[in-house]
Design an enzyme around this catalytic site. Structure first.
Site, PDB file in Angstrom:
ATOM      1  N   SER A 274       0.867  -1.219  -0.125  1.00 24.78           N
ATOM      2  CA  SER A 274      -0.067   0.006  -0.083  1.00 24.78           C
ATOM      3  C   SER A 274       1.042   1.214   0.092  1.00 24.78           C
ATOM      4  CB  SER A 274      -0.802   0.052   1.187  1.00 24.78           C
ATOM      5  OG  SER A 274      -0.098   0.193   2.400  1.00 24.78           O
ATOM      6  N   LYS A 275       0.217   2.288  -0.054  1.00 25.82           N
ATOM      7  CA  LYS A 275       1.062   3.824  -0.303  1.00 25.82           C
ATOM      8  C   LYS A 275       2.086   3.748   0.791  1.00 25.82           C
ATOM      9  CE  LYS A 275      -2.131   6.403  -2.815  1.00 25.82           C
ATOM     10  NZ  LYS A 275      -3.461   6.102  -2.634  1.00 25.82           N
ATOM     11  N   ARG A 276       1.792   3.325   2.032  1.00 20.84           N
ATOM     12  CA  ARG A 276       2.657   3.656   2.992  1.00 20.84           C
ATOM     13  C   ARG A 276       4.132   2.591   2.893  1.00 20.84           C
ATOM     14  NH1 ARG A 276       2.152   0.014   7.862  1.00 20.84           N
ATOM     15  NH2 ARG A 276       0.866  -1.734   7.290  1.00 20.84           N
ATOM     16  N   GLY A 278       5.386   3.044  -0.218  1.00 16.10           N
ATOM     17  CA  GLY A 278       6.061   3.695  -1.267  1.00 16.10           C
ATOM     18  C   GLY A 278       5.032   3.939  -2.458  1.00 16.10           C
TER      19      GLY A 278
END
Ligand code: GLU
Ligand code: ZN
Length: 532
Positions: A274-276, A278
Site C-alpha cells: 500500500s501507499k505507506r 512507497g
C-alpha cells in the site's frame, strides 16, 4: 469428439483509482496466459460503482496498458479498442442486461426485494455488535415477504423515482449445503453456505448491479474460460459459484494469484502493498523514470518464477514461457530496490537515441524536477553528449536533471573534504588543483574537433595523456590528481566519467568555466584549510 474451448481471459478493473502494481500484475498474467495458450485477452471496465468511478481512471487504465505494450484483443470499441463480439465492454453500458437477469432470479424465487432502510440496517449492526451475536450482517428480514406484494411495492417505489430510499434486490443464498470450486493454484475450496455473508445485494437502490452480479453475468456472457485475479477476491468465489448455479451456468476456472506484500521499513512487518510502503501506482513509477521493460520484468516475478536461476525476461520472452504451473502459492514481497536494479539494467541496454526518445516522451507528459538553472530545453539539446556519460550509473531516468546539473551550473562546494585524496591535506589538494589548472590551460589552447560521442572519446585519449603526465610530474597517482579535480568540476566524488565531462563542459560553457571552478574550489580549500 469434444473440442477444447479457446482460452478467453479478462482483465476487469474498476476505474476507482490509479492502476497499481497489483492490478498491473493481474493484467500482465492474464495477457501472458492468453498469449501462451493462443487465447484472447479481454479488457472489461467494471464501472458499476457510480459514486467512485471516474473517467480519468478509465483513461489511466488505457494509458497504462498501452504504455506497457499489453494490448487487449477485445475491449471497449467506443474508446478505440478492437471490439470483439461480446460488447459492450463497459459495464455501465450493460445495465439493462443485469436488470434482465435480476428479474429472472426474482421470478424464480432465487432473489428477493429488500426494503430495509439504511437506518434499520444501522440499528441491526449496532444490535449485533452489542449482543455479540453470532449472526453478522443482514438478517434476511425481507426474504419472507410475499413475492407478489414485494413486487408491487418495488414497482411503486421505482415509479415514484425514490431510488435512494427505494429498494434493493438480494440474492437468496441457499440455507443449506456448500459451494465448492477448484482453484488452479490453491486446489479445492469448500465453503459452507452458512458462511457466506447472508444474502448479498445484487441490484442496488440505483438499479445498478453490484460487482458480484455484473462480474458473473459478464464472465458467462463473454465466454470467459479462466478467471485469474488477485487473492483478495477468493472470498467472493463461493458467492460467485452460487450465482453460477442459480443461473444454471458453468463457472469458469478460477486461479487466485498470490498476494503482493510490502515491507514496512520501520517495523520490518509485511502487509498488503500500500501507499505507506512507497509508490504503488504505475503512473508514479512512470513519472519516476522507470522503463516499461523493467516494470514488466519485475512484476512478472511477483508470484511467478521460471526457474531458480533465470530472472530477466522481455515481454516477448514471457509470452513464450509463462506457465500457470509455475505460480507460487506464497505471497510475493514487493522489493523497490530490486525493481530499481532491473531499471538500471534496462537503461543500460537502451541505445542513446532510444533513451533520448523515452526521455522526451516522459518530459513532455510530466515535466521533470529541475535543478538550479537547468532547463528542459537546455538539457534536451545536449542529451546526445550527456546521456552516454550518465547512462552507466542511472537507476532511473528521474536522476538525470540532478546528475547533469554540473554541465549547466557551477557546483556549490559544501563538503570540501570530498576533494582530498587519501593522506592529503587541503593545501596539497589545492596544489594539485593548480597543477590541473595548468594542464587545462594548455589543452584549451588547442582546437579540439569533435561532434559525435565517438569523436569525443578520441579527444579524451589526448586529454587523459596530459593529465597522466602531470600526475607523474607531481609524483602522485592519477586518482589523487583526479579527486580534487572531479570535485571541482562536478561537486561530487562519484561523478560520471570526468575527462569526458570536462570536454563536454568546455564545449558548452567554455574553458574559462572549467578554470573558474578549479579556482573557486582551490580558494575554498585554502581558506577553510584549518577545519579539514
Ligand atoms: N472489478 C474487480 C476489480 O476491480 C474485478 C475482480 C475480478 O477480477 O473478478 O478488481
Ligand atoms: Zn430487507
Amino acid at each position: 469428439m469434444s473440442q477444447v474451448a479457446q482460452v478467453r481471459v479478462r482483465y476487469a478493473p474498476s476505474p476507482t483509482g490509479l492502476q497499481h502494481i497489483g492490478g498491473v500484475r493481474t493484467a500482465l498474467f492474464n495477457y501472458l496466459f492468453a498469449r501462451r495458450s493462443g487465447g484472447r485477452f479481454i479488457l472489461r471496465v467494471e464501472d458499476t460503482d457510480r459514486a467512485r468511478s471516474e473517467d480519468h481512471y478509465i483513461q489511466d487504465i488505457y494509458q497504462s496498458l498501452a504504455w506497457l505494450g499489453i494490448e487487449p484483443d477485445e475491449g471497449p470499441a467506443e474508446h478505440g479498442f478492437s471490439g470483439g463480439d461480446y460488447g459492450p465492454y463497459i459495464q455501465s453500458r450493460r445495465v439493462e442486461l443485469y436488470r434482465k437477469y435480476t428479474q429472472q432470479l426474482l421470478d424464480e424465487g432465487k432473489a428477493y426485494y429488500c426494503f430495509c432502510s439504511t437506518e434499520r440496517m444501522e440499528q441491526l449492526r449496532k444490535k449485533q455488535e452489542e449482543e455479540k451475536s453470532a449472526l453478522q450482517g443482514y438478517d434476511r428480514h425481507c426474504r419472507s415477504l410475499p413475492p407478489e406484494e414485494a413486487r408491487r411495492e418495488a414497482e411503486r417505489r421505482y415509479a415514484a423515482g425514490v431510488e435512494g430510499q427505494g429498494c434493493t434486490v438480494r440474492f437468496a443464498i441457499p440455507l443449506e449445503g456448500s459451494a465448492t470450486f477448484h482453484d488452479l493454484l490453491l486446489g479445492d475450496i469448500e465453503w459452507a453456505n452458512g458462511d457466506i455473508n447472508p444474502d448479498p445485494v445484487i441490484l442496488k437502490a440505483d438499479r445498478f448491479p453490484t460487482y458480484h452480479l455484473a462480474n458473473v453475468i459478464d464472465d458467462h456472457l463473454m465466454n470467459i474460460t479462466h478467471v485469474l485475479r488477485a487473492q483478495e477476491w477468493l472470498s467472493s468465489g463461493p458467492l460467485h459459484i452460487q450465482l453460477y448455479r442459480a443461473f444454471g451456468w458453468e463457472a469458469p476456472q478460477f486461479c487466485h494469484l498470490p498476494m503482493v506484500m510490502g515491507r514496512d521499513p520501520a517495523t520490518d512487518k509485511l502487509s498488503k502493498l500500500s501507499k505507506r510502503h512507497g509508490a504503488t501506482s504505475l503512473l508514479e513509477f512512470r513519472k519516476g523514470g522507470y522503463l516499461r521493460e523493467a516494470l514488466i520484468n519485475y512484476i512478472a516475478l511477483l508470484g511467478w518464477a521460471f526457474d531458480e536461476s533465470r530472472e530477466t525476461f522481455t515481454l516477448a520472452e514471457l509470452e513464450g514461457c509463462f506457465d500457470l504451473a509455475k505460480l507460487s502459492r506464497s505471497p510475493a514481497t514487493f522489493d523497490y530496490r530490486k525493481l530499481e536494479w532491473f531499471n538500471g539494467r534496462y537503461i543500460r541496454q537502451y541505445s542513446v537515441p532510444q533513451l533520448r526518445k523515452e526521455l522526451e516522451n516522459l518530459w513532455q507528459e510530466h515535466s521533470p524536477e529541475m535543478h538550479g538553472a537547468v532547463s528542459v530545453e537546455n538539457l534536451t539539446e545536449r542529451l546526445d553528449w550527456i546521456l552516454p556519460l550518465l547512462q552507466e550509473r542511472l537507476k532511473s531516468l528521474r536522476e538525470i536533471p540532478a546528475l547533469a546539473a554540473y554541465f549547466f551550473v557551477a557546483p556549490v562546494y559544501e563538503e570540501p573534504e570530498l576533494a582530498l585524496p587519501k593522506k592529503h591535506t587541503a593545501a596539497q589538494a589545492a596544489a594539485l588543483l593548480r597543477k590541473s589548472r595548468s594542464v587545462l590551460e594548455q589543452l584549451h589552447s588547442r582546437d579540439w574537433v569533435w561532434e559525435t560521442f565517438d569523436e569525443l572519446l578520441a579527444v579524451k585519449q589526448d586529454w587523459e595523456a596530459s593529465f597522466r603526465a602531470a600526475a607523474a610530474d607531481e609524483g602522485v597517482k592519477m586518482g589523487s590528481l583526479m579527486q580534487p579535480l572531479r570535485y571541482a568540476i562536478t561537486g561530487s566524488n562519484t561523478s560520471p566519467p570526468l575527462i569526458e565531462s570536462m570536454i563536454v563542459l568546455e564545449r558548452l560553457a567554455g574553458g574559462e568555466e572549467l578554470l573558474g571552478r578549479l579556482d573557486s574550489l582551490a580558494m575554498c580549500l585554502e581558506t577553510g584549510a584549518e577545519d579539514l
